[in-house]
Design a protein around this motif. Sequence first.
Motif, PDB file in Angstrom:
ATOM      1  N   ASN B 277      31.815  85.128  16.132  1.00  0.00           N
ATOM      2  CA  ASN B 277      31.382  86.203  14.961  1.00  0.00           C
ATOM      3  C   ASN B 277      30.869  85.422  13.716  1.00  0.00           C
ATOM      4  OD1 ASN B 277      31.756  87.842  12.783  1.00  0.00           O
ATOM      5  ND2 ASN B 277      32.939  89.299  13.961  1.00  0.00           N
ATOM      6  N   HIS B 278      29.737  85.638  13.660  1.00  0.00           N
ATOM      7  CA  HIS B 278      29.016  84.983  12.654  1.00  0.00           C
ATOM      8  C   HIS B 278      29.310  85.397  11.036  1.00  0.00           C
ATOM      9  CE1 HIS B 278      25.096  84.651  15.127  1.00  0.00           C
ATOM     10  NE2 HIS B 278      26.086  84.090  15.535  1.00  0.00           N
ATOM     11  N   SER B 279      29.855  86.710  11.037  1.00  0.00           N
ATOM     12  CA  SER B 279      30.225  86.955   9.397  1.00  0.00           C
ATOM     13  C   SER B 279      31.567  86.292   9.154  1.00  0.00           C
ATOM     14  CB  SER B 279      30.260  88.621   9.323  1.00  0.00           C
ATOM     15  OG  SER B 279      31.046  89.151  10.150  1.00  0.00           O
ATOM     16  N   LYS B 280      32.418  86.454  10.136  1.00  0.00           N
ATOM     17  CA  LYS B 280      33.671  85.862   9.857  1.00  0.00           C
ATOM     18  C   LYS B 280      33.821  84.441  10.159  1.00  0.00           C
ATOM     19  CE  LYS B 280      36.327  90.046  11.261  1.00  0.00           C
ATOM     20  NZ  LYS B 280      37.239  90.463  12.266  1.00  0.00           N
ATOM     21  N   ALA B 281      32.827  83.672  10.797  1.00  0.00           N
ATOM     22  CA  ALA B 281      32.568  82.515  11.127  1.00  0.00           C
ATOM     23  C   ALA B 281      33.921  82.064  11.900  1.00  0.00           C
ATOM     24  CB  ALA B 281      32.616  81.390   9.858  1.00  0.00           C
ATOM     25  N   GLU B 282      34.197  82.824  12.956  1.00  0.00           N
ATOM     26  CA  GLU B 282      35.504  82.381  13.761  1.00  0.00           C
ATOM     27  C   GLU B 282      35.121  82.833  15.277  1.00  0.00           C
ATOM     28  OE1 GLU B 282      38.667  84.737  12.243  1.00  0.00           O
ATOM     29  OE2 GLU B 282      38.204  86.607  13.410  1.00  0.00           O
ATOM     30  N   LEU B 283      35.758  81.943  16.228  1.00  0.00           N
ATOM     31  CA  LEU B 283      35.549  82.491  17.473  1.00  0.00           C
ATOM     32  C   LEU B 283      36.530  83.675  17.947  1.00  0.00           C
ATOM     33  CD1 LEU B 283      35.981  78.910  19.221  1.00  0.00           C
ATOM     34  CD2 LEU B 283      34.159  80.441  19.370  1.00  0.00           C
ATOM     35  N   GLU B 284      35.929  84.553  18.327  1.00  0.00           N
ATOM     36  CA  GLU B 284      36.667  85.888  18.737  1.00  0.00           C
ATOM     37  C   GLU B 284      37.438  85.793  19.978  1.00  0.00           C
ATOM     38  OE1 GLU B 284      33.925  89.075  17.846  1.00  0.00           O
ATOM     39  OE2 GLU B 284      34.712  89.447  16.081  1.00  0.00           O
ATOM     40  N   THR B 285      36.617  85.069  21.111  1.00  0.00           N
ATOM     41  CA  THR B 285      37.281  84.853  22.324  1.00  0.00           C
ATOM     42  C   THR B 285      36.627  83.376  22.829  1.00  0.00           C
ATOM     43  OG1 THR B 285      35.210  86.043  23.459  1.00  0.00           O
ATOM     44  CG2 THR B 285      37.145  87.289  22.985  1.00  0.00           C
ATOM     45  N   LEU B 286      37.531  83.053  23.596  1.00  0.00           N
ATOM     46  CA  LEU B 286      37.182  81.705  24.141  1.00  0.00           C
ATOM     47  C   LEU B 286      37.873  81.497  25.431  1.00  0.00           C
ATOM     48  CD1 LEU B 286      35.787  78.759  23.844  1.00  0.00           C
ATOM     49  CD2 LEU B 286      38.121  78.167  22.826  1.00  0.00           C
ATOM     50  N   GLN B 287      37.256  80.960  26.404  1.00  0.00           N
ATOM     51  CA  GLN B 287      37.983  80.722  27.888  1.00  0.00           C
ATOM     52  C   GLN B 287      37.660  79.403  28.144  1.00  0.00           C
ATOM     53  OE1 GLN B 287      35.906  83.990  28.446  1.00  0.00           O
ATOM     54  NE2 GLN B 287      37.471  84.928  27.197  1.00  0.00           N
ATOM     55  N   VAL B 288      38.498  78.423  28.192  1.00  0.00           N
ATOM     56  CA  VAL B 288      38.175  77.024  28.674  1.00  0.00           C
ATOM     57  C   VAL B 288      38.978  76.810  29.839  1.00  0.00           C
ATOM     58  CG1 VAL B 288      38.221  74.720  27.907  1.00  0.00           C
ATOM     59  CG2 VAL B 288      37.780  76.597  26.373  1.00  0.00           C
ATOM     60  N   ARG B 289      38.243  76.396  30.812  1.00  0.00           N
ATOM     61  CA  ARG B 289      39.058  75.510  31.719  1.00  0.00           C
ATOM     62  C   ARG B 289      38.384  74.295  32.171  1.00  0.00           C
ATOM     63  NH1 ARG B 289      42.344  76.572  35.620  1.00  0.00           N
ATOM     64  NH2 ARG B 289      42.974  78.713  34.938  1.00  0.00           N
ATOM     65  N   SER B 313      50.066  54.974  20.083  1.00  0.00           N
ATOM     66  CA  SER B 313      48.868  54.776  19.625  1.00  0.00           C
ATOM     67  C   SER B 313      48.194  53.560  20.625  1.00  0.00           C
ATOM     68  CB  SER B 313      48.708  54.287  18.151  1.00  0.00           C
ATOM     69  OG  SER B 313      49.522  53.323  17.846  1.00  0.00           O
ATOM     70  N   ASP B 314      49.368  53.087  21.542  1.00  0.00           N
ATOM     71  CA  ASP B 314      48.939  51.888  22.229  1.00  0.00           C
ATOM     72  C   ASP B 314      49.594  52.216  23.497  1.00  0.00           C
ATOM     73  OD1 ASP B 314      48.207  49.395  22.985  1.00  0.00           O
ATOM     74  OD2 ASP B 314      50.010  48.770  22.458  1.00  0.00           O
ATOM     75  N   LEU B 315      48.782  53.363  24.278  1.00  0.00           N
ATOM     76  CA  LEU B 315      49.559  53.552  25.768  1.00  0.00           C
ATOM     77  C   LEU B 315      48.647  52.891  26.795  1.00  0.00           C
ATOM     78  CD1 LEU B 315      50.556  57.285  25.234  1.00  0.00           C
ATOM     79  CD2 LEU B 315      51.994  55.176  25.139  1.00  0.00           C
ATOM     80  N   ARG B 316      49.298  52.542  27.836  1.00  0.00           N
ATOM     81  CA  ARG B 316      48.409  52.415  29.045  1.00  0.00           C
ATOM     82  C   ARG B 316      48.564  53.778  30.026  1.00  0.00           C
ATOM     83  NH1 ARG B 316      48.745  51.525  34.216  1.00  0.00           N
ATOM     84  NH2 ARG B 316      50.998  51.526  34.120  1.00  0.00           N
ATOM     85  N   THR B 317      47.671  54.395  30.462  1.00  0.00           N
ATOM     86  CA  THR B 317      47.855  55.749  31.180  1.00  0.00           C
ATOM     87  C   THR B 317      47.293  55.672  32.366  1.00  0.00           C
ATOM     88  OG1 THR B 317      45.787  56.486  30.106  1.00  0.00           O
ATOM     89  CG2 THR B 317      47.772  56.873  28.733  1.00  0.00           C
ATOM     90  N   GLU B 318      47.670  56.666  33.281  1.00  0.00           N
ATOM     91  CA  GLU B 318      47.327  57.031  34.462  1.00  0.00           C
ATOM     92  C   GLU B 318      47.272  58.451  35.114  1.00  0.00           C
ATOM     93  OE1 GLU B 318      49.669  55.058  37.714  1.00  0.00           O
ATOM     94  OE2 GLU B 318      48.843  53.201  37.009  1.00  0.00           O
ATOM     95  N   GLY B 319      46.675  58.846  35.944  1.00  0.00           N
ATOM     96  CA  GLY B 319      46.720  60.182  36.435  1.00  0.00           C
ATOM     97  C   GLY B 319      45.546  61.307  36.039  1.00  0.00           C
ATOM     98  N   GLU B 320      46.060  62.510  36.364  1.00  0.00           N
ATOM     99  CA  GLU B 320      44.967  63.324  36.010  1.00  0.00           C
ATOM    100  C   GLU B 320      45.773  64.632  35.201  1.00  0.00           C
ATOM    101  OE1 GLU B 320      41.600  62.746  39.286  1.00  0.00           O
ATOM    102  OE2 GLU B 320      42.884  63.914  39.941  1.00  0.00           O
ATOM    103  N   ALA B 321      44.827  65.471  34.654  1.00  0.00           N
ATOM    104  CA  ALA B 321      45.588  66.796  34.010  1.00  0.00           C
ATOM    105  C   ALA B 321      44.366  67.760  33.974  1.00  0.00           C
ATOM    106  CB  ALA B 321      45.832  66.478  32.697  1.00  0.00           C
ATOM    107  N   THR B 322      45.018  69.181  34.165  1.00  0.00           N
ATOM    108  CA  THR B 322      43.847  70.035  33.997  1.00  0.00           C
ATOM    109  C   THR B 322      44.303  70.933  32.821  1.00  0.00           C
ATOM    110  OG1 THR B 322      45.056  71.387  35.371  1.00  0.00           O
ATOM    111  CG2 THR B 322      43.222  70.472  36.606  1.00  0.00           C
ATOM    112  N   VAL B 323      43.414  71.453  32.039  1.00  0.00           N
ATOM    113  CA  VAL B 323      43.970  72.289  30.763  1.00  0.00           C
ATOM    114  C   VAL B 323      43.131  73.456  30.979  1.00  0.00           C
ATOM    115  CG1 VAL B 323      44.026  72.329  28.196  1.00  0.00           C
ATOM    116  CG2 VAL B 323      43.936  69.922  29.588  1.00  0.00           C
ATOM    117  N   ALA B 324      43.598  74.602  30.719  1.00  0.00           N
ATOM    118  CA  ALA B 324      42.867  75.906  30.351  1.00  0.00           C
ATOM    119  C   ALA B 324      43.438  76.614  29.176  1.00  0.00           C
ATOM    120  CB  ALA B 324      43.362  76.807  31.600  1.00  0.00           C
ATOM    121  N   LEU B 325      42.744  77.357  28.432  1.00  0.00           N
ATOM    122  CA  LEU B 325      43.132  77.867  27.149  1.00  0.00           C
ATOM    123  C   LEU B 325      42.184  79.093  26.793  1.00  0.00           C
ATOM    124  CD1 LEU B 325      43.398  76.005  23.988  1.00  0.00           C
ATOM    125  CD2 LEU B 325      41.761  77.429  23.922  1.00  0.00           C
ATOM    126  N   THR B 326      42.837  80.154  26.400  1.00  0.00           N
ATOM    127  CA  THR B 326      42.098  81.440  26.094  1.00  0.00           C
ATOM    128  C   THR B 326      42.494  81.594  24.783  1.00  0.00           C
ATOM    129  OG1 THR B 326      43.840  82.802  26.933  1.00  0.00           O
ATOM    130  CG2 THR B 326      42.207  82.339  28.432  1.00  0.00           C
TER     131      THR B 326
END
Lengths: 141, 662
Positions: B277-289, B313-326
Amino acid sequence: MLHLTWLRVAVFTILLGATALAAAQANLEINTPAVAAIQKSMQDRHAQLLPLYSSGAVGLTRDGGVALRDANAVPLAQRAQVNALIAAESQDRAALYREIARANARPEWESDIRATFAQRWIDKAQPGWYYQNAGGAWVRK
Amino acid sequence: MRCAFAAAALSAVAAAACAAAFLEHARELSVTIGDLETPALSARAVSLKFSGTGFRALTLDIDRVSMAGRDWRKVRLTCPDFIAAGERITCSQGVLHLDGQIPVSFTYTTGSGDFTVELKPDADETWRIAGRIAGGKTTLQVKLDQARLTRLASWLPPSESKITAGRASGTIDVQGTGVTAHLQIDDVAFADTGGLHAGEKIGGTLNVEAAQKGADWRWSLSAEWRRGEVFWQPFFLAATGQRLRVQGASSGANTSFRDGVLELQGIGTIDFNAQLNHSKAELETLQVRSSRLRVPALYEQVLKPLLQQTSLSDLRTEGEATVALTVAAASIASVDLELHDVSLEDQQQRRFALYGANGRIPWRREAASAGEFVFKSAEFLKVPIGGVRIPFRLRSNGVGVTSVRVPILDGALQLRDFAAGTTDDGWRWRFTGELEPISMVQLTRAMGMPEMHGSLSGVIPEVRYRRQTLAMDGTLVVGVFDGMVRASKVEFIEPFGRAPRFHADIDMKALDLELLTRTFDFGTITGRLDARVSGLELVDWQPVRFDARLESSDGNYPKRISQRAVQNISALGGAGAAAAIQRSFLRFFDQFGYQKIGLSCHLNNAVCEMDGVERAPQGYVIVKGGGIPAISVIGYNRYVSWRELVERLKRITQENVKPIVK
């Protein structure tokens, strides 16, 4: 009229106590393990904050904290770290004021101690550093 | 000789080339055109002047040009080689006086409306615009070579961020109401005034196709980010060849994004749709996957800069992740996180580690949901933790776990009725539970502490955390050194702060002194010990206040004390606190009998006020002899600085000082 006499004594005592209290001053140099731990943590961080004060990226706030003034003075890759430094320093400073108030057995003095320290930091600031004036505007010392 | 021609409002720029009456013998010819108005452009006080041989030197003066909301004053175009032959007008060595002098050349054919304009604001910079002016069939081709983007800065819609550097090369085609752009950009820098949103040395490609339909624009965009870095509070990102493709429609009120795909090199892809929305400068809807995102690259490129100065701040990491957000109605409606064999390790300090984590965390703003978190093993402060399966319930502002068993070494921590949530005053949580016996030998060995015998077990009464204070109701019972330790009135203020404060009363009963003294290398004492520490107050893990009393337990049991332990206890009493030891006596025996041992310390203001079993002339009895050979130790210093006492203890237990028997 034993009651009245007692009341007078009580009121007198309270007034005397209040006067003594008003005359009392917080010991800002008080040293406790908590104060020492916070000061140590702040000292360890100071070397990292020093160039940020000098460049004007970080300034001293009027409420005795530190805040980001102009991140443009900091290389992009380090800006997130500057935020983290400011957050940690602000947390320590708030804890310091709280602990000094506690150590003086006057937790309610915290905001006065904060105000006193705010002025102290500004007085001790090096020329060229930025601080907030009473109106909240940034001023270069 | 002057010739004046006034036109109040001509309808098109082309009309500027209108007839100008001139006289053959004149040296200079002036044409006053007046004001020009078109929908896209207006020019005020336009005048032309022809001079020189054959009137080939052109000077065009415009008092004010307005285009796309921008004004220029005193614009002048000079052209020493102006040729108007038939329908064709050319100028190959013109100069445009506009924010400096810009070399310009142009051609224009009046019949067809074809024109070319070439501007060379800098030696290596060219803006070439070719096209045909023909009403609705107007075409325009812009070719840019190293065009400075700062020249466009004032054309862009006003925003917090300003472009401060950058070049663009490529083409922009306008065909009627359609626009196609293929651009390559380089060395772009932008920043807002506070520096919280900024980019530097940005390079990449940008392709846009857009068409106007009525009041709306439909567009598609693809971009690739190849060079540079961006700080967008709180994220810092460097270019790795990220690609973005998205289509959309924009009207005055809002912009919708469809079929958006963000490819993050080495991490994975993120699909999105959104409505802005331009006038409010905000995301009215969002779907992320997201696709399955590779956690190591995600951590290094995106998360690590965010987590500076934290324990992550100093991790060794492994693996996978999925994120979805609305996002719905401009606030987050759901978040779904799935973990696939994720492992984390605190690299340098090795404070914690988590291996083989899998889980499903489905959060809904308006509803409760159930999730599960499982890990194969973990490590905390170097203590190994076994596999755990945690089924949990999620609410919009909290989480609950009915029961979970966490295996620790040969025992376990059983947690029950765990509930956590956020309120106005921050996080709150509570649980009850119990400790199934954990071998103290294994535990202390794992933590790198002196090996202690016994086992850690007990019932954990209700533990509550709120307003930054952790409090425990009831009594925590720990079996250690073959005795019992009870902790009550446990309170932990600001446990995650800089100076955590710990309060408790601790009661120890019948600890096996032989196990205890062996553990701390103190010499050997046989017997049993009771200890009571009341009003214990630790700040930043340093004792500030307590009332402690250590005492041999009542009852019948062998009571022996080694020569070394006697020496150490004497040393603890401090210099001058010489034991009432018959030194010559000491030489002949390794062990002595005692009747009672007792030492108390009332700590306040960093001073320990000491006492013993009973009073003695000018002192107090710490060890009261009994049996044969008997020995007594008497302390003379009643007030000892806590620091000094700790130093003495350290010397005795750590530096392993051998007793010197005189």
